[in-house]
Design an enzyme around this catalytic site. Structure first.
Site, short mmCIF file in Angstrom:
data_model
loop_
_atom_site.label_atom_id
_atom_site.label_comp_id
_atom_site.label_asym_id
_atom_site.label_seq_id
_atom_site.Cartn_x
_atom_site.Cartn_y
_atom_site.Cartn_z
N LYS A 38 0.84 -1.20 0.00
CA LYS A 38 0.00 0.00 0.00
C LYS A 38 0.88 1.26 0.00
CE LYS A 38 -0.33 -0.43 5.04
NZ LYS A 38 -1.08 -1.07 6.12
N ARG A 136 -11.15 -0.36 14.62
CA ARG A 136 -10.92 0.55 13.51
C ARG A 136 -11.77 0.08 12.34
NH1 ARG A 136 -4.78 0.99 11.22
NH2 ARG A 136 -5.38 -1.05 10.43
N TYR A 243 16.58 29.67 9.99
CA TYR A 243 15.34 30.33 10.44
C TYR A 243 15.27 30.38 11.95
CZ TYR A 243 13.15 30.21 5.79
OH TYR A 243 12.82 30.40 4.48
N MET A 291 12.36 24.09 4.07
CA MET A 291 11.56 23.30 3.14
C MET A 291 12.44 22.52 2.17
SD MET A 291 8.62 24.48 0.44
CE MET A 291 7.52 25.18 1.64
C1 LIG Z 1 -0.39 -2.07 6.73
C2 LIG Z 1 -1.03 -3.34 7.13
C3 LIG Z 1 -0.26 -4.52 7.26
C4 LIG Z 1 1.24 -4.52 7.16
O1 LIG Z 1 1.74 -4.08 8.38
P1 LIG Z 1 3.32 -3.97 8.69
O2 LIG Z 1 3.36 -3.57 10.11
O3 LIG Z 1 3.85 -2.94 7.77
O4 LIG Z 1 3.91 -5.31 8.44
C5 LIG Z 1 -0.93 -5.70 7.52
N1 LIG Z 1 -2.28 -5.72 7.69
C6 LIG Z 1 -3.02 -4.61 7.64
C7 LIG Z 1 -4.49 -4.69 7.86
C8 LIG Z 1 -2.43 -3.38 7.36
O5 LIG Z 1 -3.18 -2.27 7.32
#
Ligand SMILES: *Cc1c(COP(=O)(O)O)cnc(C)c1O
Length: 348
Positions: A38, A136, A243, A291
């Site tokens: 992702k 969640r 800055y 930046m």
């Molecule tokens: C992002 C995610 C993972 C992977 O998690 P890592 O800690 O990066 O290994 C697995 N399952 C779900 C539901 C996630 O959102």
């Protein structure tokens, strides 16, 4: 954005990604090892990452959104090659046809989503998400127990809240809840563990493990970030740097300016606290991070000069270490890496 004239280079070692995958696979023997790609492969480039993992034998890829799933499919998996793409964030009304046509597997997080998928009358596989304590996404335990539907639940998954703290009692609680619920889905493949969940041991592996971060910030170093000094200043009287004039410097201090700033993902919180390396010598960040620029105290470095290469992340300073300095997690460091670096993918 192109980075043809960039003074900063992000090296992404795909062989290390592959080795990390194979290592995880060997740790989770008995289960299948999927890959979570992702957020553009945790910021590193989903096309290159997924292509590498596919070659290493990975057959299941998780993304967050439908857009990510389609991008992944188009960039890597056009042909029917036995690869499955699953989208964590579920399905919205009107998207059923797109999921079906592209054979994207939705993770169904609510009863409404399950109903939507069922309405199609299709027999295409889905992944049902049960919430065992994250609160969640996912069906509640009662909802899962009473779940009745003809849809093809090929996978049943849940997600651990505290897997990175092996002694946290929540791990065992969630495991127990998942064990109770899995009995109601005898035909589904079960999946609970993310990267840290794999380390918790065999009891957490079930049929399919879902590592993400351990592929990218794991045992083998994947990410190296280097930039070249664009200006050297010799301080000739006591003054301040950057800055807000937050850093006082004495006469004789040598300041190097690097063309990397918070817009490139070098977090602003590292101002006056972070450090980089020049040829193995530790050089502190001095003054605030701008930046597009940051300033280093290179007084200790022998013959510092314009064009000299500085390591911001790599052999001397891991993603985990810089995350620690910035009081964040490696995930955030990786996913914020900017688009102005020249990105070089290393195959070995
Ligand atoms: C992002 C995610 C993972 C992977 O998690 P890592 O800690 O990066 O290994 C697995 N399952 C779900 C539901 C996630 O959102």
């Amino acid at each position: 954005m192109t980075s043809q004239y960039s003074d900063s280079t992000l090296y992404i070692n795909l062989a290390a990604v592959r080795d990390n995958y194979l290592l995880l696979k060997s740790k989770a023997k008995g289960a299948e090892t999927a890959a979570v790609v992702k957020a553009n492969g945790y910021g590193l480039g989903v096309k290159e990452i997924a292509g590498t993992l596919k070659k290493a034998g990975c057959k299941k890829f998780f993304v967050a959104t439908l857009d990510e799933a389609l991008e992944l499919k188009d960039s890597c998996f056009r042909r029917n090659d036995g690869v499955e793409i699953l989208a964590f964030n579920g399905i919205r009304k009107g998207q059923e046809k797109i999921f079906c046509e592209n054979k994207i597997i939705p993770v169904l997080n609510t009863l409404e989503e399950a109903k939507l998928w069922g309405k199609n009358g299709n027999n295409l596989p889905a992944c049902l998400h049960v919430d065992t304590g994250m609160n969640r996404l996912g069906l509640g335990l009662k909802e899962a127990e009473n779940f009745e539907s003809k849809i093809n639940i090929k996978y049943l998954m849940s997600h651990l809240a505290c897997a990175d703290q092996p002694d946290h009692p929540k791990n065992a609680e969630q495991l127990k809840a998942f064990r109770n619920i899995e009995k109601f889905f005898p035909n589904a493949k079960k999946s609970l563990a993310n990267s840290a969940g794999i380390v918790l041991g065999k009891g957490y592996h079930f049929d399919l493990v879902r590592p993400g971060i351990a592929l990218y910030a794991g045992a083998n170093t994947v990410v190296t970030l280097k930039a070249k000094i664009i200006q050297i200043r010799k301080i000739d009287r006591p003054t301040t740097v950057g800055y807000g004039a937050t850093a006082n410097v004495a006469k004789g201090t040598i300041i190097a300016t690097l063309p990397v700033g918070y817009a490139d993902g070098y977090l602003r919180v590292l101002g006056n606290t972070g450090h980089c390396f020049i040829g193995g010598v530790k050089v502190p960040v001095i003054g605030r991070v701008s930046m597009d620029l940051l300033t280093l105290d290179v007084t200790k470095v022998k013959n510092p000069h314009v064009g000299m290469e500085v390591e911001l992340i790599g052999k001397h300073l891991s993603v985990d270490e810089i995350a620690g300095q910035a009081e964040t997690i490696s995930y955030e460091i990786l996913t914020r890496l900017g688009s102005r670096f020249d990105r070089i993918y290393l195959e070995k």
